[in-house]
Design an enzyme around this catalytic site. Sequence first.
Site, short mmCIF file in Angstrom:
data_model
loop_
_atom_site.label_atom_id
_atom_site.label_comp_id
_atom_site.label_asym_id
_atom_site.label_seq_id
_atom_site.Cartn_x
_atom_site.Cartn_y
_atom_site.Cartn_z
N ARG A 104 0.88 -1.17 0.00
CA ARG A 104 0.00 0.00 0.00
C ARG A 104 0.91 1.22 0.00
O ARG A 104 1.63 1.48 0.98
CB ARG A 104 -0.90 -0.02 1.24
N HIS A 131 -7.11 1.17 -6.79
CA HIS A 131 -7.42 0.50 -5.51
C HIS A 131 -8.24 -0.76 -5.84
O HIS A 131 -9.43 -0.85 -5.53
CB HIS A 131 -8.22 1.47 -4.63
N GLN A 134 -10.37 -2.90 -3.12
CA GLN A 134 -11.59 -2.23 -2.68
C GLN A 134 -12.66 -2.30 -3.76
O GLN A 134 -13.84 -2.55 -3.47
CB GLN A 134 -11.29 -0.77 -2.34
N ASP A 226 -16.51 8.97 -2.13
CA ASP A 226 -15.25 8.85 -1.38
C ASP A 226 -14.93 10.24 -0.83
O ASP A 226 -15.56 11.24 -1.23
CB ASP A 226 -14.14 8.37 -2.33
N CYS A 266 -16.10 3.79 0.61
CA CYS A 266 -14.96 2.94 0.95
C CYS A 266 -14.38 3.25 2.33
O CYS A 266 -13.55 2.49 2.82
CB CYS A 266 -13.89 3.03 -0.13
N ARG A 294 -14.26 -6.52 2.68
CA ARG A 294 -12.82 -6.44 2.37
C ARG A 294 -12.13 -7.71 2.86
O ARG A 294 -11.25 -8.25 2.19
CB ARG A 294 -12.19 -5.22 3.06
#
Length: 308
Positions: A104, A131, A134, A226, A266, A294
């Site tokens: 990440r 991403h 996700q 987001d 998210c 997730r």
Amino acid sequence: MRGKDLLSVNDLSVDEVYRIFDLARQLKAKQKKGEAHHMLKGKTLGMIFQKASTRTRVSFEAGMWQLGGTALFLSANDLQIGRGEPVKDTARVLSRYLDGIMIRTFSHAEVEELARYADIPVINGLTDYLHPCQALTDVFTVIERKGKAKGLKMAYVGDGNNMVNALLHTCAKVGMDIAVATPPAYAPSPQVVLEAKAVAAGHGSEVTLVTDPKDAAVGADVLYTDVWASMGKEDEQAVRQRAFAGYQINEALLKLAKPDAIVLHCLPAHRGEEITEAVLEGPQSAVFDEAENRLHVQKAIMALLMGS
């Protein structure tokens, strides 16, 4: 899929996307029943974090434990990569110790280089560009709630960031329409839009870019947003608050979607900015199911890429 990297959903076939969803569904059921599912017994995942996270770290680490394996947390301070060691050297050394790497970080090029030199699967836990874990989780959650993805419409409202880039790839892959509403200066990657439109054309779905959130929300099955200022963009907070002032999922916008539409985010969420408290906590919110998923989707990814 054993030995494959997951850097972008665009690199997966449709069959591979649904194999991830099918296994995630099975693993979620086993977890709920308390049935052991040690598909990665004796395996070790290295987790490189150059960006902090709640959900990514906990879901990957707990997921490896539930699969019978071990996860190692490696911050920038724990690796020589933070002090100038070439990424390719780190990749080759970690390949001698581990069975998989999740990273990440900021630079997508860094993740591509890591994967190029690693002999073990590399999973993109987030870059400034994409991403994918996700986005796969989001579409899995849609299928869980709606029974399908193909033929549905997702409306994304907000910043044209790594999250929407990954959603564009994923929606196109499963034949789901996606309408993206952003301020003109914050549109998603033109390259990703081209890629998504090409894939969508083959699956009978549409990719639409607009600037008015109402145009995106009309008739949507899913509303998604987001934060306005993602990690690393905090110094732009004041400018972004002005630019995104009208890009909020609220009760009025939700009424333009289908009556049974669900809302996704998210997380972390900034209540009163990109989403209202009433919508986030309301009956159409699937945000915390999405957060839980997730764990299950990433377990499926790790089991398929790192399993025997």
